[in-house]
Motif scaffolding. Structure first.
Motif, short mmCIF file in Angstrom:
data_model
loop_
_atom_site.label_atom_id
_atom_site.label_comp_id
_atom_site.label_asym_id
_atom_site.label_seq_id
_atom_site.Cartn_x
_atom_site.Cartn_y
_atom_site.Cartn_z
N LYS A 211 6.65 59.24 -11.20
CA LYS A 211 6.35 60.64 -11.47
C LYS A 211 7.49 61.56 -11.01
O LYS A 211 7.84 62.53 -11.67
CB LYS A 211 5.06 61.04 -10.77
CG LYS A 211 3.79 60.60 -11.47
CD LYS A 211 2.58 61.11 -10.72
CE LYS A 211 1.31 60.82 -11.49
NZ LYS A 211 1.26 61.54 -12.78
N THR B 64 -3.74 58.28 -13.60
CA THR B 64 -2.37 58.65 -13.96
C THR B 64 -1.67 57.70 -14.94
O THR B 64 -0.76 58.13 -15.65
CB THR B 64 -1.49 58.73 -12.70
OG1 THR B 64 -1.42 57.42 -12.10
CG2 THR B 64 -2.08 59.69 -11.69
N TYR B 65 -2.05 56.41 -14.97
CA TYR B 65 -1.25 55.42 -15.69
C TYR B 65 -1.07 55.74 -17.16
O TYR B 65 0.07 55.87 -17.65
CB TYR B 65 -1.88 54.02 -15.53
CG TYR B 65 -1.15 52.94 -16.29
CD1 TYR B 65 0.18 52.64 -16.01
CD2 TYR B 65 -1.78 52.24 -17.31
CE1 TYR B 65 0.85 51.65 -16.71
CE2 TYR B 65 -1.12 51.25 -18.01
CZ TYR B 65 0.19 50.96 -17.70
OH TYR B 65 0.86 49.99 -18.41
N LYS C 64 -1.62 58.47 -18.80
CA LYS C 64 -0.96 59.76 -18.97
C LYS C 64 0.55 59.62 -18.83
O LYS C 64 1.33 60.18 -19.62
CB LYS C 64 -1.48 60.76 -17.94
CG LYS C 64 -2.93 61.17 -18.16
CD LYS C 64 -3.37 62.15 -17.09
CE LYS C 64 -4.84 62.55 -17.28
NZ LYS C 64 -5.29 63.49 -16.22
N ASP C 65 0.98 58.85 -17.81
CA ASP C 65 2.41 58.68 -17.60
C ASP C 65 3.05 57.87 -18.72
O ASP C 65 4.17 58.18 -19.16
CB ASP C 65 2.65 57.98 -16.26
CG ASP C 65 2.36 58.87 -15.08
OD1 ASP C 65 2.28 60.09 -15.27
OD2 ASP C 65 2.18 58.34 -13.96
#
Length: 574
Positions: free
Chosen positions: A177, A297-298, A300-301
Motif C-alpha cells: 500500500k 484490502t486484498y 481492492k489492492d
C-alpha cells in the motif's frame, strides 16, 4: 462434496500456473522423470545439503555442542522462509499472470485469498523439503534421537514456517500500500522487494551485532573473575559459552516461534507437544489477522494495481529525444541492460538474488569472522595473521571461492533465449556478430565484476595484512575467469537456445544448460587446484604469473575464435 472438489481443483490449477513442474514429472507416466536436468539438479542440491549438514553436526559433536546445530538451523530456516515469502507475495498474490482471469470468475474474495496463500505455503514447503528437511533428519540420525523426533521435526518445520510466512505476508500488505504511488509496475515490484528485505533483515543484523557486543563485554568481565571453578563449569557447559552459538541463541529469542521450535526439538518428551500447541496457537492467531486484513484490502489492492498498470495514457512524444541519433553500440548495450532491469522476473533471478547473497556474505564475515579470529588468537596466544603466511594456496582458495559464486549468476546463459522468437532480428541489426557477442556478455561481466569487487573488498578489510599488490593480482585473475565464464555460458546458449517458451519463468526454470554451468565451475576449480599443486615448489610471484599466463592464453584464444567464427556461433538463430 462438489464444493470441496472445486476448491481442490482451483488450488491445483493455481499451483500449476505458479510452480512449473514441467520436466520433473513425466507427462506420460506421471512419475518422476529421471532423465530431466531439473531432477538431477535437485538431487545434487540434496546431496550437498546432506553432506554439509553431516560435516557441521560432526564438528559440533567433537566440541560437545551438537544441540547448537538446532540454533543455527532455525536461524537459517527463518531467513530462508522470510526471503521466500517476500518474493512469493509479490509474484503469487499480487502480480501473478493468472490473477486477472480468476477475478472474472464467481469466486469469493476470501476464497481467492486463501487459495493463493495456500499455493504460496505449498511452494515454501517444497523448498523446505529440498533444503531444510534433510538437514534436520540428518541431525536426528547423528544424535541418535528417538523415533518420535522425526514426525515432530516435520510438524515443527511446517508450523514455524506458516507463522513466519503469515507474519511477513501481513507486513507485505501494508508495504504494498505504501508504495502504490509508483506508477511504473516493474519499478514498483523491485522497490517493494528491496524495501521489504531491508525491513526484515536490518533488525536481524542489529540483533546479531548487539549480541556480539554483549558477548565481548561478558568475556572481559569473565576474564577478570576467572578461576579454577569457572574453568570447570566452562568445560561442562561449553555449548552455552561458545560465543557464536550464544549470539545465534540471543538472536533466536527475538523470534518467539523459532525459539519454541528449538525447545521442542532439543529434548523430545511430553513438553514437545505443548511447544507444538503453542506454535499452532500463534499460527492460528497470525492467520486470523492475515485473513481479516486481507479480506478488507486484498481484492481492492489487486484491482487498483490492474487499473493503474493496465491504463493506457496518451503521452506526449518528444520527437527530438525520440529521433535523436545515438551510438548504435551504446544503444544495443543499453537495451540489453534495460531488458533485464525492466523485467521483475529477470531482475529478481539475475540481479536481486546476487545482491542479497553478497549482503549475506559481507554480513556473516564482518560479524562472525572477527569472533572466530579472536578465539583462535586466544588459543595460539598470538595474532593468527602473524603465525600464518599468505601463500599461493590461500591465493588460489580465494579465486576458487569467487569462481563458485559466479555460479549464482546466469545472465549470459540466457542472453539469446530471453528474446525467444525475436532473436532472429539480431541478423538485421547493423552490428557485426562478434561485436554483438561481446555486448551480450557485458551484463554478465558487470554483475560478476561487482561480485569480485565485494569479495576482494571484504577480504581486504578483514585481512589487511594481505599486500595490496596481491589484491590487485587477484582482481586481474578473477576478471580473466569472469571473461572465460561469460564466454562459455554464451557459447552454450548459442549452441542450445530455447526460443519457444511460454513465459519468462520458463526460460529460467526449464534451462537445461544450467547443469553445464555447474560442470564448468567444477572444471575451473580443478584447473585452479591443479595449478596450485604443480607450483608448490615455486615462489608466490612466479606461481601467480603462471596462473595469469594460463588464463590469459585461454581468453586470447576465445577472442580469436569469436572474431573468426562469430557467424557460425549465431547460425541457430538466423
Amino acid at each position: 462434496m462438489m464444493k470441496k472438489n472445486r476448491t481442490i481443483n482451483l488450488l491445483k490449477t493455481m499451483l500449476k500456473t505458479s510452480y512449473d513442474t514441467n520436466g520433473i514429472i513425466d507427462a506420460d507416466t506421471k512419475k518422476l522423470n529421471k532423465k530431466s536436468m531439473k531432477v538431477w539438479i535437485i538431487g545434487i542440491v540434496l546431496i550437498v545439503v546432506i553432506y554439509l549438514s553431516y560435516i557441521a553436526i560432526n564438528l559440533l559433536k567433537e566440541v560437545g555442542a551438537s544441540n547448537a546445530f538446532l540454533e543455527i538451523f532455525f536461524l537459517v530456516l527463518q531467513v530462508l522462509v522470510m526471503f521466500q515469502t517476500i518474493l512469493l507475495v509479490v509474484s503469487t498474490l499480487y502480480f501473478s499472470k493468472d490473477i486477472e482471469n480468476y477475478l472474472s470468475l464467481p469466486i469469493p474474495s476470501i476464497k481467492l485469498l486463501i487459495t493463493k496463500f495456500s499455493v504460496m505455503i505449498i511452494i515454501i514447503f517444497i523448498g523446505e523439503a529440498i533444503i531444510a528437511l534433510p538437514s534436520i533428519l540428518i541431525y536426528g540420525v547423528r544424535t541418535l534421537q528417538n523415533i518420535y523426533f522425526y514426525p515432530l521435526a516435520v510438524i515443527v518445520l511446517a508450523t514455524v514456517s506458516i507463522f513466519l510466512s503469515t507474519t511477513v505476508s501481513i507486513i507485505m500488505i501494508f508495504v504494498m500500500k505504501i508504495f502504490r504511488f509508483i506508477k511504473n509496475k516493474y519499478l514498483y515490484q523491485n522497490i517493494v522487494i528491496l524495501t521489504m528485505t531491508l525491513i526484515i533483515f536490518m533488525p536481524l543484523t542489529n540483533v546479531l551485532n548487539i549480541g556480539i557486543d554483549n558477548l565481548n563485554d561478558t568475556a572481559i568481565v569473565e576474564n577478570e573473575v576467572y578461576n579454577e571453578e569457572n574453568y570447570r563449569r566452562e568445560a561442562e557447559e561449553i555449548e552455552e559459552l561458545t560465543p557464536i552459538v550464544q549470539t545465534i541463541r540471543n538472536t533466536n529469542k527475538y523470534f518467539i516461534v523459532t525459539q519454541i521450535g528449538v525447545n521442542a526439538l532439543s529434548d523430545v518428551n511430553y513438553k514437545s507437544i505443548i511447544y507444538i500447541l503453542e506454535i499452532l496457537a500463534l499460527d492460528l492467531l497470525a492467520l486470523i489477522v492475515f485473513l481479516i486484513i486481507g479480506k478488507l484490502t486484498y481484492i481492492k489492492d489487486v484491482l487498483w494495481n490492474l487499473s493503474v498498470f493496465n491504463k493506457k495514457k496518451n503521452k506526449k512524444v518528444n520527437l527530438y529525444k525520440k529521433c535523436k541519433v545515438r551510438n548504435k553500440i551504446y544503444a544495443y548495450l543499453r537495451n540489453e541492460i534495460k531488458s533485464i532491469i525492466k523485467s521483475p522476473t529477470y531482475f529478481i533471478h539475475y540481479i536481486y538474488n546476487i545482491l542479497i547473497v553478497l549482503i549475506v556474505i559481507v554480513f556473516i564475515t564482518t560479524t562472525l569472522f572477527p569472533i572466530i579470529i579472536q578465539a583462535i588468537n586466544e588459543v595460539v596466544e598470538d595474532d593468527i595473521f602473524n603465525v600464518l603466511t599468505f601463500g599461493f594456496g590461500a591465493f588460489s582458495l580465494i579465486i576458487g571461492i569467487i569462481q563458485v559464486i559466479f555460479t549464482l549468476s546466469s545472465l549470459s546463459l540466457t542472453a539469446i533465449s530471453r528474446y525467444g522468437k525475436n532473436a532472429t532480428f539480431f541478423k538485421y541489426i547493423p552490428i557485426k556478430f562478434n561485436t554483438q557477442f561481446r555486448l551480450k556478455n557485458m551484463p554478465q561481466i558487470i554483475i560478476n565484476t561487482i561480485i569480485i569487487a565485494v569479495i576482494l573488498g571484504t577480504i581486504h578489510c578483514l585481512i589487511p595484512t594481505i599486500n595490496n599488490l596481491y589484491i590487485l593480482l587477484m582482481f586481474i585473475i578473477a576478471m580473466l575467469l569472469n571473461i572465460i565464464n561469460s564466454n562459455i555460458l554464451l557459447f552454450l546458449d548459442l549452441a542450445r537456445p530455447r526460443l519457444n517458451y511460454e513465459n519468462e519463468i520458463t526460460v529460467i526454470k526449464q534451462n537445461d544448460n544450467k547443469l553445464f554451468q555447474y560442470i564448468l565451475t567444477v572444471v575451473m576449480c580443478f584447473i585452479i587446484w591443479y595449478l596450485n599443486e604443480i607450483t608448490k615448489e615455486l615462489s608466490l610471484n612466479v606461481a601467480i604469473l603462471i596462473e595469469m599466463v594460463v588464463f590469459s592464453i585461454i581468453v586470447i584464444g576465445m577472442e580469436i575464435f569469436i572474431y573468426k567464427k562469430a557467424n557460425k556461433l549465431f547460425k541457430k538463430i538466423i
